[in-house]
Design a protein around this motif. Sequence first.
Motif: not given
Ligand code: NAP
Length: 311
Positions: A155-158, A161, A177-179, A183, A185, A240-242, A286-287
Amino acid sequence: MAEEKHYDIVIVGGGPGGITAGMYGARANLKTVMVEKFMPGGQIANTEEVEDYPGFEHISGAELAMKMANHAKKFGLEVISDEVTEVISEGETRKVAVGASGVNYVGKQMVVATGGSAVKLDVPGEEEFSGKGVSYCAICDGAFFKNEIIAVVGGGDAAVEEAMFLTKFGSKVILIHRRDKLRAQKVIQDRAFKNPKLEYIWDSVVEEIKGDNKVRSLVLKNVKTGETSDLDVGAVFVFIGFYPNTYMLPDDIKKNEQGYLITDYKMETSVPGIYACGDVRAQLVRQITNAVGDGTTAAMAAVYRLEELEG
Ligand code: NAP
């Protein structure tokens, strides 16, 4: 004994932070190398479109990465393709990056720009169907699933997008998404909610990935009701993040609770002479923009340190 190549500054990792550090090191007339295991660009090399890097309203990640790397090379940055398996700090001015190729890259100072890697779901079927419908890169694999139902987890940016990007290929894209709130933007969410090919399954997690020669369905669990259900899909993309890539660094280097490197205002880690920049570093966002800023500071701190030490 391993072959040694000697530099003023060795940069480990070639994303935007590493490239920028390399540009500033080379521009200061120091012998600077950037060692990257794939190709320069890091995560942006696999990003379809970048729209938040000032000066570029729309640019593909691959093109921005290429422009950055070529720019840095014009100042004299050497770029080497090799995997750094270990970093050894041997005193103030001998930092060794051990390359898988058998070459040791020895710098008087070092910048770590190793970024992060995708977190996996860790459910049955994920590994079995990896590359057969389970993917962590929409640009790399999206086109394989034309007119199929594509699931995206996160549910995050990645996730949001990449789900939008995948609507170019899938008959529909279902974001799981689990909620019940994203998350990502708000600006990204607003765009996603307008996309007619994007659907949502809230409050749910993937419990299992099933298939035969490729992914055919997911077992989902509603975390509020506990109910499980099957969802037919042709592919599942996981965002789901990194986690930060620090496995090659000295064990005693200071990290925060999530494993990100702690630095001071100069981007210097707890190991003197080793600086960090970009996603591997503990920070609020993390941009590309802040990776680039970190890279500038890290390289210039290394330049000033060498000036102090060598006069
Ligand atoms: P993130 O922001 O950490 O989001 C991870 C998402 O995965 C969250 O919605 C989280 O749920 C969910 N999640 C985590 N563990 C899970 C699991 N075991 N099972 C199911 N869902 C799970 O990661 P991200 O989207 O990869 O982004 C990482 C960073 O890169 C961020 O700082 C982001 O701003 C940046 N980024 C920016 C852009 C952009 O600006 N265009 C694009 C890509 C990435 P919850 O919400 O419930 O925690």
